[in-house]
Scaffold this motif. Structure first.
Motif, mmCIF file in Angstrom:
data_model
loop_
_atom_site.group_PDB
_atom_site.id
_atom_site.type_symbol
_atom_site.label_atom_id
_atom_site.label_comp_id
_atom_site.label_asym_id
_atom_site.label_seq_id
_atom_site.Cartn_x
_atom_site.Cartn_y
_atom_site.Cartn_z
ATOM 1 N N ASP A 53 0.802 -1.222 0.181
ATOM 2 C CA ASP A 53 0.176 -0.160 -0.056
ATOM 3 C C ASP A 53 0.935 1.550 -0.136
ATOM 4 N N LEU A 54 1.581 1.348 0.870
ATOM 5 C CA LEU A 54 2.650 2.530 1.062
ATOM 6 C C LEU A 54 4.075 2.705 -0.714
ATOM 7 N N ALA A 55 4.134 1.654 -1.600
ATOM 8 C CA ALA A 55 4.296 1.884 -2.466
ATOM 9 C C ALA A 55 3.904 2.385 -3.407
ATOM 10 N N MET A 56 1.995 2.094 -3.361
ATOM 11 C CA MET A 56 0.900 2.580 -4.646
ATOM 12 C C MET A 56 1.017 4.349 -3.903
ATOM 13 N N ILE A 57 1.444 4.394 -2.754
ATOM 14 C CA ILE A 57 0.765 5.693 -1.839
ATOM 15 C C ILE A 57 1.932 6.689 -2.511
ATOM 16 N N LEU A 62 -3.604 8.031 -4.325
ATOM 17 C CA LEU A 62 -3.713 8.966 -2.962
ATOM 18 C C LEU A 62 -5.174 8.210 -2.976
ATOM 19 N N ASP A 63 -6.036 7.570 -3.454
ATOM 20 C CA ASP A 63 -7.184 6.414 -3.264
ATOM 21 C C ASP A 63 -6.930 5.382 -2.591
ATOM 22 N N VAL A 64 -5.476 4.482 -2.443
ATOM 23 C CA VAL A 64 -5.605 3.421 -1.328
ATOM 24 C C VAL A 64 -5.990 3.459 0.210
ATOM 25 N N LYS A 65 -6.278 3.065 0.352
ATOM 26 C CA LYS A 65 -6.703 3.014 2.136
ATOM 27 C C LYS A 65 -5.808 2.121 2.663
ATOM 28 N N ARG A 75 -3.092 -1.453 13.320
ATOM 29 C CA ARG A 75 -4.737 -0.716 13.109
ATOM 30 C C ARG A 75 -4.293 0.430 13.655
ATOM 31 N N LYS A 76 -2.962 0.643 14.955
ATOM 32 C CA LYS A 76 -3.070 2.750 14.544
ATOM 33 C C LYS A 76 -1.223 2.806 13.601
ATOM 34 N N LEU A 77 -1.045 1.404 12.659
ATOM 35 C CA LEU A 77 -0.315 2.360 12.386
ATOM 36 C C LEU A 77 -0.637 2.503 10.485
ATOM 37 N N SER A 78 -1.980 1.751 10.581
ATOM 38 C CA SER A 78 -2.739 1.792 9.660
ATOM 39 C C SER A 78 -3.592 3.822 9.651
ATOM 40 N N PHE A 79 -3.880 3.604 10.898
ATOM 41 C CA PHE A 79 -4.967 4.778 11.153
ATOM 42 C C PHE A 79 -3.694 6.090 10.577
ATOM 43 N N HIS A 80 -2.795 6.125 10.820
ATOM 44 C CA HIS A 80 -2.373 7.109 11.117
ATOM 45 C C HIS A 80 -0.922 7.396 9.598
ATOM 46 N N ILE A 81 -1.416 6.153 8.854
ATOM 47 C CA ILE A 81 -0.782 6.351 7.518
ATOM 48 C C ILE A 81 -1.959 7.213 6.727
ATOM 49 N N ASN A 82 -3.262 6.248 6.855
ATOM 50 C CA ASN A 82 -4.630 7.021 6.178
ATOM 51 C C ASN A 82 -4.244 8.536 6.801
ATOM 52 N N ARG A 83 -4.690 9.486 7.907
ATOM 53 C CA ARG A 83 -4.240 10.260 8.328
ATOM 54 C C ARG A 83 -3.278 10.830 6.891
ATOM 55 N N MET A 84 -2.330 10.360 6.889
ATOM 56 C CA MET A 84 -1.218 11.410 5.995
ATOM 57 C C MET A 84 -1.602 11.315 4.896
ATOM 58 N N VAL A 85 -2.081 10.369 4.828
ATOM 59 C CA VAL A 85 -2.282 10.323 2.625
ATOM 60 C C VAL A 85 -4.231 11.111 2.946
ATOM 61 N N THR A 86 -4.163 11.385 3.506
ATOM 62 C CA THR A 86 -5.657 12.128 3.765
ATOM 63 C C THR A 86 -5.770 13.944 3.661
ATOM 64 N N GLU A 110 -5.178 16.870 -11.651
ATOM 65 C CA GLU A 110 -3.108 15.797 -11.902
ATOM 66 C C GLU A 110 -4.457 14.482 -11.369
ATOM 67 N N TYR A 111 -4.100 13.479 -11.962
ATOM 68 C CA TYR A 111 -3.692 11.783 -12.160
ATOM 69 C C TYR A 111 -2.182 11.032 -11.974
ATOM 70 N N ASN A 112 -2.547 9.585 -11.857
ATOM 71 C CA ASN A 112 -1.432 9.307 -12.039
ATOM 72 C C ASN A 112 -1.777 7.941 -12.375
ATOM 73 N N THR A 113 -1.026 7.291 -13.021
ATOM 74 C CA THR A 113 -1.754 6.136 -14.130
ATOM 75 C C THR A 113 -2.205 4.729 -12.947
ATOM 76 N N ASN A 114 -2.136 5.003 -11.847
ATOM 77 C CA ASN A 114 -2.442 3.825 -10.641
ATOM 78 C C ASN A 114 -4.156 4.169 -11.092
ATOM 79 N N MET A 115 -4.240 6.196 -10.843
ATOM 80 C CA MET A 115 -5.704 5.816 -10.279
ATOM 81 C C MET A 115 -6.317 5.672 -11.597
ATOM 82 N N GLU A 116 -8.208 5.201 -11.015
ATOM 83 C CA GLU A 116 -8.755 5.823 -11.650
ATOM 84 C C GLU A 116 -9.469 8.002 -11.773
ATOM 85 N N ARG A 117 -9.802 8.352 -10.909
ATOM 86 C CA ARG A 117 -9.649 9.430 -10.925
ATOM 87 C C ARG A 117 -8.669 10.467 -10.732
#
Length: 379
Positions: A53-57, A62-65, A75-86, A110-117
């Motif tokens: 997930d971090l590689a995709m981010i 940035l659509d990755v959760k 769970r705590k690490l996932s929460f803080h990574i998602n906050r960083m993406v937000t 802007e957009y990325n080749t890995n993004m749909e939006r």
């Protein structure tokens, strides 16, 4: 009591020890397998998921959760990574606020080749003049958004400066500056309508005669310079005609310069009313006009000259006092490449023919010939 011989008591010790050792080894292996399975399921797989997930981010998606909940720590690490993406996503919103505060008609998407939006600032919708539903659909589908942008980029107004016309009435011009690498595309869009309209106004004032609305001397010379310095085969048979009004001084002295201007504009209107595609006409100054027609056969050019002259001799104007005054014009013309020279030399030759017409029989249009003007045909 039971009595057992010493021999019998110790004869099973070694087999028992071996059995116990085997059982202990098997138990240890089973425990190790259980531990490895636990670590793989609840630790290694979680770490591997987070790394992917971090590689995709990192690649810009940035659509990755991140959602790894194998343990409280994950769970705590996932929460803080998602906050960083937000927080990164909120940069687009903050950029929109900066543009709004600066009152600048600038947008970024802007957009990325890995993004749909597509991610975009608020001004993009205004700049592209999109309805809410259409805009939402385009942002949700990167491919659809790209197809829409390609329709704009396919028709540049000024490709050298990345300017595109996106509307005609009223005219809207955008400068679109894309920046791309292997995976990411960022584009800055700005409204340059005021700049382009001001430039067009300046160019119009520079190149067009104020009274008649046709080209002035400077613009005519510029146009002919380009034609003659380019591919001369596009000219094929051409003709240059110089026309001069007869009796303008009398008209000005008798009825005033306002009426003289009316007569001059009437002559220019005759040019513009003679519809022909490859034609450049201009007012050189005063009551002198020039017409250059190219890319036709000589017979077609001769026919045009006859029609133009016929229209000239049947043109009259209504003066401010109600008097209907006829327009009289003398002219001279020369064919190219019959006389293969620069357009400035052609102007000189046509002017000689005009001078001859003015001094022999006003109101005629004569062709330049190298021979004596006695044999010049009159129209």
């Amino acid at each position: 009591g039971i009595t057992i011989e010493k021999r019998v008591l110790y004869e099973s010790v070694y087999p028992n020890i071996v059995s116990i050792a085997v059982y202990l080894i098997i138990s240890a292996l089973i425990m190790l397998c259980v531990i490895f399975v636990f670590i793989d399921r609840y630790v290694i797989r979680g770490i591997d998921t987070i790394i992917k997930d971090l590689a995709m981010i990192t690649d810009g998606n940035l659509d990755v959760k991140v959602d790894v909940s194998n343990s409280p720590e994950f769970r705590k690490l996932s929460f803080h990574i998602n906050r960083m993406v937000t927080s990164l996503l909120n940069n687009t919103e903050r950029l929109s606020q900066i543009f709004d505060m600066a009152n600048a008609m600038i947008g970024v998407y802007e957009y990325n080749t890995n993004m749909e939006r597509v991610r975009a600032t608020k001004k993009i919708q205004t700049l592209l003049m999109l309805q809410d539903n259409t805009y939402t659909k385009l942002l949700a589908d990167k491919e659809a958004f790209n197809r829409y942008m390609e329709t704009i980029l396919a028709n540049p107004y000024d490709a050298a400066h990345n300017v595109y016309k996106v509307a005609d009435c009223p005219p809207v011009y955008l400068r679109i500056l894309p920046f791309s690498d292997e995976k990411n595309t960022v584009c800055i869009v700005s409204d340059v309508t005021a700049e382009i309209l001001e430039k067009q106004r300046i160019e119009h004032d520079r190149d067009y005669d104020v009274l008649t609305g046709i080209y002035n001397r400077r613009a005519f010379y510029t146009k002919l310079d380009r034609l003659f310095s380019g591919n001369s085969s596009s000219l094929t048979d051409s003709v240059l005609i110089i026309l001069d009004m007869d009796g303008l001084k009398f008209l000005n002295d008798t009825y005033g310069h306002i009426n003289g201007d009316i007569a001059i504009k009437a002559v220019a209107d005759v040019f513009t009313s003679c519809e022909i595609e490859r034609c450049i006409h201009a007012r050189l100054g005063g009551d002198e006009f020039v017409v250059f027609i190219y890319g036709y056969s000589k017979s077609e050019l001769e026919e045009y000259i006859r029609k133009l002259h016929d229209k000239m001799i049947h043109t009259s104007v209504t003066l401010t006092n109600g008097v209907i005054h006829p327009i009289r014009i003398s002219g001279g013309y020369v064919f190219y490449p019959e006389y293969d020279c620069s357009f400035r030399d052609l102007l000189g030759l046509a002017d000689e023919a005009l001078y001859h017409a003015k001094n022999t029989q006003k109101g005629t249009c004569v062709e330049y010939k190298k021979t004596a003007f006695d044999d010049i045909p009159k129209l």
